[in-house]
Design a protein around this motif. Sequence first.
Motif, mmCIF file in Angstrom:
data_model
loop_
_atom_site.group_PDB
_atom_site.id
_atom_site.type_symbol
_atom_site.label_atom_id
_atom_site.label_comp_id
_atom_site.label_asym_id
_atom_site.label_seq_id
_atom_site.Cartn_x
_atom_site.Cartn_y
_atom_site.Cartn_z
ATOM 1 N N THR A 1 63.863 56.984 0.600
ATOM 2 C CA THR A 1 64.092 56.072 1.717
ATOM 3 C C THR A 1 63.280 54.787 1.507
ATOM 4 O O THR A 1 62.274 54.809 0.800
ATOM 5 C CB THR A 1 63.669 56.726 3.040
ATOM 6 O OG1 THR A 1 62.268 56.964 3.027
ATOM 7 C CG2 THR A 1 64.400 58.035 3.246
ATOM 8 N N PRO A 2 63.733 53.680 2.121
ATOM 9 C CA PRO A 2 64.835 53.541 3.074
ATOM 10 C C PRO A 2 66.183 53.777 2.399
ATOM 11 O O PRO A 2 66.392 53.352 1.261
ATOM 12 C CB PRO A 2 64.695 52.112 3.589
ATOM 13 C CG PRO A 2 63.923 51.401 2.512
ATOM 14 C CD PRO A 2 62.999 52.407 1.929
ATOM 15 N N ALA A 3 67.050 54.453 3.124
ATOM 16 C CA ALA A 3 68.299 54.919 2.527
ATOM 17 C C ALA A 3 69.475 54.688 3.444
ATOM 18 O O ALA A 3 69.338 54.559 4.663
ATOM 19 C CB ALA A 3 68.183 56.401 2.178
ATOM 20 N N ALA B 1 60.988 60.118 9.940
ATOM 21 C CA ALA B 1 61.792 58.952 9.572
ATOM 22 C C ALA B 1 62.467 58.377 10.812
ATOM 23 O O ALA B 1 62.874 59.117 11.709
ATOM 24 C CB ALA B 1 62.838 59.346 8.538
ATOM 25 N N TYR C 1 65.652 56.397 12.270
ATOM 26 C CA TYR C 1 67.056 56.128 11.949
ATOM 27 C C TYR C 1 67.669 55.274 13.044
ATOM 28 O O TYR C 1 67.632 55.634 14.216
ATOM 29 C CB TYR C 1 67.794 57.458 11.793
ATOM 30 C CG TYR C 1 69.304 57.401 11.718
ATOM 31 C CD1 TYR C 1 69.976 56.349 11.110
ATOM 32 C CD2 TYR C 1 70.066 58.450 12.236
ATOM 33 C CE1 TYR C 1 71.358 56.325 11.036
ATOM 34 C CE2 TYR C 1 71.460 58.450 12.160
ATOM 35 C CZ TYR C 1 72.093 57.370 11.565
ATOM 36 O OH TYR C 1 73.469 57.355 11.496
ATOM 37 N N ASP D 1 63.675 53.480 8.594
ATOM 38 C CA ASP D 1 63.755 54.219 7.336
ATOM 39 C C ASP D 1 65.180 54.576 6.925
ATOM 40 O O ASP D 1 65.462 54.687 5.732
ATOM 41 C CB ASP D 1 62.956 55.532 7.454
ATOM 42 C CG ASP D 1 61.502 55.300 7.807
ATOM 43 O OD1 ASP D 1 60.787 54.741 6.969
ATOM 44 O OD2 ASP D 1 61.105 55.662 8.936
ATOM 45 N N LEU D 2 66.068 54.780 7.903
ATOM 46 C CA LEU D 2 67.431 55.219 7.615
ATOM 47 C C LEU D 2 68.425 54.362 8.387
ATOM 48 O O LEU D 2 68.210 54.048 9.564
ATOM 49 C CB LEU D 2 67.627 56.686 8.002
ATOM 50 C CG LEU D 2 66.728 57.718 7.309
ATOM 51 C CD1 LEU D 2 66.933 59.088 7.947
ATOM 52 C CD2 LEU D 2 67.014 57.762 5.821
#
Length: 595
Positions: free
Chosen positions: A27-29, A146, A148, A167-168
């Motif tokens: 991540t970040p993803a 994380a 999102y 992060d997401l």
Amino acid sequence: MTDYFEVHERDAAARLGELRLAESVTTPALVDDVDADTPGAAHPLLRDGGSLWGQDQPEPEGDDSAVTVLPYRGLPAGTPDEVADAFAGDYPDVDFPSAAVVSPKNAGQHPADVTVLSGAPGYVGHAQAFVDAVTSVRDVTPTDTALYLPGVATPRNVATLVYAGVDLVDPDRAVIRGTEGRYLTTDEAYFLEDLEELPCACPACQVPREEFDREDCVEHNVNALAAELRRVRRRIRDGRLRDYIEGQARQDNWLTATVRLLDQQYGYVEERTPLIRRAQLSAATEDAIRRVEIQRFAERVTERYVPRFDDRPLVLIPCSARKPYSDSQSHKQYHDAVHWRAHMVSMTSPIGVVPQELELTYPAQHYDSVVTGEWSANEIEFVSTVLERYLADADYPEIIAHVPGGGYRDICERVEASLGLDVTYTVTDHPTTADSLANLAAELEGWDTYRKSTREANTIRAVADYQFGAGAGDELFDDIATQGRYPQLRADSADGEQLAALAQQYGVLSLTLAGARRWVESDVPSKTVEIEPFVPHGSVLAPGITDASDDIRVGDDVVIRGDAAFGVGRAQMSGPEMRDSSRGIAVQMRHVEEQ
């Protein structure tokens, strides 16, 4: 549960982490539902846990192949808190990777591996609401969770989202824009019919323009978003995401406003910003003045640093392009003229003022700025404020400004008038001309040269003040002898025991065990990490920590204490993160002894 996410690197609020699933993801993803048929590089990692359960509903099932989004009840934006609480469900304690959907008002109540911010699309375009939501959620959720934000990411905004602490993200917004015929890039959203040619070389764009349709546009948008995330991850690894953000955020006014509002959230960003970095700081815009690294340096110089040469004249000099300053040709000429008879302090934008003892200390030798020969009003204001704060409590017998005209002279005259000082100006045309240097040398006639050992000992003390806190230099290094040649210095006690060494790369002190013991036995508050009764070797992991000082920052020298060991090392997490995390390296050990 927070067992499946681990942070590996930090760049202010941005993080490089890992979702530790059956197939780990960095991540970040860019993530999507496991059943989605999204083109491009999105990871199918999210599983729907079902609707909000009641007495007749079974709890959701999951495994480590994906993150299961726990059941929740979606409510319209603006729903009163009491209504939302009445309809809220209780999240179960599950033993598989999970995500909890929260609002800024109830974040932190449901620990999970991933926190999903509900209503995220409503924050897009509203900088204050976005910053308030992200910072409030990140402040109350575990560090190894994380964050999102669904339905918000585009190639243009994702770097700023990550910089804020996300992060997401998912491809939903990019997909929708593609189906609408909007071709997304990092700087614009084009109507497909307005494009004579495709400004991208991704696989989706490898067709003639007349054959490129909306389905291709969807694939391109997702590819562009994934490519931007790869660029962002590289920037985090390099410690240079902020340099990129200062340019990228200018592609959209709300992104520019977001970065500036984050700068105003100094406590949020400062806690997460490393004390030292390998990377050079690029000061390409005036926004650089508001960076944490710049503000922190100015604050420490004016509040912690003690001028130990204030029994001699102060010589204010301009900075140089070459770092450290003393390696530059111009500063060698200034040194020859001063000949250690005065204390030299450099003036520079965007750093402020740099006493000669701190010229190695990050970021004083790690920045590069745009040189035009002209100072902006904001630069003059900032450097004037820092210089005024520096001189307010100093007691130099004489102040000499060996600076050229223009911004440097304006700053000196401004501070001179504000504090009622008497400043002598020695430059006739340029600071390095023979006449100007002769004027400087003549102004110092009659002053004795101070000893090299005095200068080196005071350098150690000055760095200690900056690094450990006001008074640390005299408290920890009052009776030292220095070994080696500047800048490769070590500080020894009167009996020859090594206490610390000056790390030339970053201009900070690396303590020995003896130095660490002095620190904890002194009146200077130490940055301490309390650990379980074990002897660490190599590193201390977060699960072995029982407590840590609040003011520890990544890169700080810290003391490690426990029933079985005493040691010293360098922090890889902030103090709050050490207490909060269940995974990851917290301290890289340097020296340790068994108790």
